[in-house]
Write a protein that holds these residues in place. Sequence first.
Motif, PDB file in Angstrom:
ATOM      1  N   GLN A  76       0.838  -1.201   0.000  1.00  0.00           N
ATOM      2  CA  GLN A  76       0.000   0.000   0.000  1.00  0.00           C
ATOM      3  C   GLN A  76       0.870   1.246   0.000  1.00  0.00           C
TER       4      GLN A  76
ATOM      5  N   ILE B 199       1.753   3.511   2.115  1.00  0.00           N
ATOM      6  CA  ILE B 199       2.682   3.960   3.168  1.00  0.00           C
ATOM      7  C   ILE B 199       3.686   2.887   3.590  1.00  0.00           C
ATOM      8  N   THR B 200       3.452   1.639   3.211  1.00  0.00           N
ATOM      9  CA  THR B 200       4.528   0.649   3.367  1.00  0.00           C
ATOM     10  C   THR B 200       5.117   0.347   1.994  1.00  0.00           C
TER      11      THR B 200
ATOM     12  N   HIS C 252      -4.036   4.538   2.191  1.00  0.00           N
ATOM     13  CA  HIS C 252      -3.843   5.084   3.543  1.00  0.00           C
ATOM     14  C   HIS C 252      -3.775   6.604   3.564  1.00  0.00           C
TER      15      HIS C 252
ATOM     16  N   ASP D 248       1.062  -5.180   5.322  1.00  0.00           N
ATOM     17  CA  ASP D 248       0.034  -4.593   6.175  1.00  0.00           C
ATOM     18  C   ASP D 248      -0.476  -5.691   7.110  1.00  0.00           C
ATOM     19  N   SER D 249      -0.634  -5.351   8.368  1.00  0.00           N
ATOM     20  CA  SER D 249      -0.939  -6.384   9.369  1.00  0.00           C
ATOM     21  C   SER D 249      -2.344  -6.969   9.230  1.00  0.00           C
ATOM     22  N   HIS D 250      -3.240  -6.281   8.526  1.00  0.00           N
ATOM     23  CA  HIS D 250      -4.592  -6.826   8.385  1.00  0.00           C
ATOM     24  C   HIS D 250      -4.777  -7.696   7.140  1.00  0.00           C
TER      25      HIS D 250
ATOM     26  N   ILE E  14      -6.068   5.765  10.687  1.00  0.00           N
ATOM     27  CA  ILE E  14      -4.615   5.918  10.846  1.00  0.00           C
ATOM     28  C   ILE E  14      -4.250   7.389  11.122  1.00  0.00           C
TER      29      ILE E  14
ATOM     30  N   ARG F 233      -8.392  -0.679  16.009  1.00  0.00           N
ATOM     31  CA  ARG F 233      -7.304  -0.363  16.946  1.00  0.00           C
ATOM     32  C   ARG F 233      -7.580   0.937  17.701  1.00  0.00           C
TER      33      ARG F 233
ATOM     34  N   ARG G 253      -3.046   6.942  18.476  1.00  0.00           N
ATOM     35  CA  ARG G 253      -3.189   6.548  17.075  1.00  0.00           C
ATOM     36  C   ARG G 253      -4.140   7.482  16.309  1.00  0.00           C
TER      37      ARG G 253
ATOM     38  N   ASP H 271       2.514   2.013  16.641  1.00  0.00           N
ATOM     39  CA  ASP H 271       2.023   3.400  16.604  1.00  0.00           C
ATOM     40  C   ASP H 271       2.741   4.254  17.654  1.00  0.00           C
TER      41      ASP H 271
ATOM     42  N   ARG I 283       7.247   8.586   4.875  1.00  0.00           N
ATOM     43  CA  ARG I 283       7.504   7.143   4.884  1.00  0.00           C
ATOM     44  C   ARG I 283       8.559   6.729   3.845  1.00  0.00           C
TER      45      ARG I 283
ATOM     46  N   SER J 181       0.815  -2.764  13.887  1.00  0.00           N
ATOM     47  CA  SER J 181       1.040  -2.730  12.439  1.00  0.00           C
ATOM     48  C   SER J 181       2.271  -3.517  12.003  1.00  0.00           C
ATOM     49  N   SER J 182       2.390  -3.646  10.682  1.00  0.00           N
ATOM     50  CA  SER J 182       3.535  -4.339  10.084  1.00  0.00           C
ATOM     51  C   SER J 182       4.637  -3.359   9.713  1.00  0.00           C
ATOM     52  N   ARG J 183       4.440  -2.072   9.981  1.00  0.00           N
ATOM     53  CA  ARG J 183       5.348  -1.054   9.433  1.00  0.00           C
ATOM     54  C   ARG J 183       6.799  -1.313   9.830  1.00  0.00           C
TER      55      ARG J 183
HETATM   56  C1  MIC Z   1      -2.211   0.128  10.501  1.00  0.00           C
HETATM   57  O1  MIC Z   1      -3.375  -0.265  10.576  1.00  0.00           O
HETATM   58  O2  MIC Z   1      -1.533   0.442  11.490  1.00  0.00           O
HETATM   59  C2  MIC Z   1      -1.572   0.253   9.129  1.00  0.00           C
HETATM   60  C3  MIC Z   1      -1.355   1.676   8.868  1.00  0.00           C
HETATM   61  O3  MIC Z   1      -2.440  -0.259   8.158  1.00  0.00           O
HETATM   62  C4  MIC Z   1      -0.271  -0.541   9.152  1.00  0.00           C
HETATM   63  C5  MIC Z   1       0.559  -0.370   7.970  1.00  0.00           C
HETATM   64  C6  MIC Z   1       1.494   0.799   8.031  1.00  0.00           C
HETATM   65  O4  MIC Z   1       1.795   1.333   9.091  1.00  0.00           O
HETATM   66  O5  MIC Z   1       1.959   1.178   6.972  1.00  0.00           O
HETATM   67  C7  MIC Z   1      -0.465  -2.043   9.370  1.00  0.00           C
HETATM   68  O6  MIC Z   1      -1.434  -2.436   9.956  1.00  0.00           O
HETATM   69  O7  MIC Z   1       0.434  -2.816   9.025  1.00  0.00           O
END
Ligand code: MIC
Length: 647
Positions: A35, A37-38, A65, A119-121, A361, A379, A384, A483, A496, A536-538
């Motif tokens: 996406q 931002i990652t 995002h 992305d974590s979702h 976000i 979340r 956040r 976050d 980013r 998140s996965s960031r």
């Molecule tokens: C989130 O829900 O925190 C995000 C923004 O979707 C992140 C991805 C990111 O920080 O780029 C996520 O869930 O991985």
Amino acid sequence: MGDNITRKILRAHLVDGRMVPGEEIGIKVDEILIQDITGTAAMMHFEAMQLGRVRCRVACVYGDHNVLQVSEENTEDHVYLSTAARKYGIWWAKPGAGIGHQIHQEHFACPGDTALGADSHTPHIGGMGVFAMGAGGLDVAVAMGGGPYYLHMPAVVRVHLTGRLPAWSTAKDVILEMLRRLGASGGFGKVFEYVGPGVRTLNVQQRITICNMGAELGATTSLFPSDDITRDYMRRIGRERDWREVSADPDAGYDDSMEVDLGAIEPLVALPSNPDNVVPVAQAEGVKIDQVMVGSCTNGSYMDLRAVAEIVRGRRVHPDVTFFVHPSSRLDLEELAREGLLTEMIAAGVNVEAATCGACIGVGHVPAKGMKSLRAINRNFKGRSGQKDDEVYLSSSEVAAASAVAGVITDPRKLGIPAPAQQEPSRLPQDNPSLVPPAPEPEAARLEVARGENIVPIPVKGPLAESLRGEVLIALGDDISTDHIMPAGSQILRYRSNIPKLAEYVFNRVDPEFARRARARGGGFIVGGSNYGQGSSREHAAIAPMYLGVVGVIAKAFARIHLANLINWGIVPMTFADPADHERVSQGDLLEIPDVRRQIDAGAEQLTVRNVSRGTTFAVKVALNRRERDYLLAGGKLAYTKAHPIH
Ligand code: MIC
Ligand code: SF4
């Protein structure tokens, strides 16, 4: 003994290792999601590998995002991603098309596939029988290039669903109930596989809601079978050809099991400020709220917005409340408009925003100090929303809409109206004007990638030093999320793809002095509690601290994706051998780990840390496999991959 779904899919994709829980396996990835931002970092990593086109079945980058193009940096990111996508064989979903997870569900997800997303979702599409996981951008970039994704073989938990959800209880309440029972790290190292007669009472969007927010359990992923209900859904959205049955063998074995009676689920609310802080709605009733949101990848679909429309029909949003919805797919919004449901929301005073992550976000609707928000999202980590002292409650869309009308948190069962049907769209056009296909190969070869000034090469760390020495730059408690480490919001998200600028904001909402201190001390250590790096996965929550000179993190326990990201970026993750030692280290203490390089190379599982300031020592564990040790020695996975390219 037969196979569960997890084992079937993983076996079909296994390229390395043995499927023994806890052991590392490598799998081939079919579907990729990144996406805006990652994705900039992931795309730069992919370019650095010089592989040309992607080597997976389908890849898509979603402009979801930071959609509003609030600054030129933000727009530059979108231009970079859209041009790179066309060149490298990746679909591009234009800003405003919707949230990646929902679009992926509607256009690309195929039952039985593996999927990896930055992305974590990403486990969202587990609701359609896809084995889908979130990961850091570097791991995703390797999979884009056809390389394996390495994970620890998860333990598979059988979640046996019985009964049927009562009126006003929703799929969101099912996952909130899981969080109430298991907590925010209760899914570590696990896959939740939903089985039993209750499965057939849930439609695909409800299954997806449950899998999506399984991320908040810290799970590797969550899964439902792909059955005739899935098939009917895929037929309605014009994708029956992609349907496949995915089911567990009748005599499948599991590593653990639990029971959930859907009939006993009631409307629930997560109190500020962690998604597992769950209570029955009765315990939050009457709390006066200033803002209500329905949206995000968890609650922004047609099904949720339809429920909102049914609740607000003929009513008005309370004068003291701002109620905004972020649809998760523009196609879903189109259907709601055709059916007049959009009109019902607008007439009631609901702000219908763009189809984007938006306020989930921290982009827009930042609460003022002292305000309370109720959000049908996933979340509520402190800060956040963009307000560092925020108070965000989480609920279903139904509780949110009922509360928006009443002005206080409200049990919707008291409205005296029929509960909204949990209904999916009866059709969705596959011809989506917001989806841009990749360019065909001969044309792609001639395309130039547009790199604006904000697209700055990602810094890489040098090889691991012989010994580590430095100050504890910050000492934190449990449940620190990414976050907290690397905040978001539109002011910060525009950097980013520019790590030197982004790094100025590390821990900004926890301790605004952090970046300055880290630079002044020439780097050092972070100390955390349990579930460090949840959310998140960031990978930016590892890259930016690494850029500031952080060499090691010592915590009680780490969340899965963040742990992988620390290793990928050359930061040594260590856990206290005796958790009580956490209390014996403070910010400012000078720590030293002599001879660390040799010990990590030699396979040491425990290291001794000298607290020079206090004249004490304590033991830390380093549970790393050979591959992870090699990454750390090289200075991270990018450095390692450069020396060992994928062919
Ligand atoms: C989130 O829900 O925190 C995000 C923004 O979707 C992140 C991805 C990111 O920080 O780029 C996520 O869930 O991985
Ligand atoms: Fe977007 Fe929120 Fe879903 Fe993350 S959780 S993908 S920010 S909607």
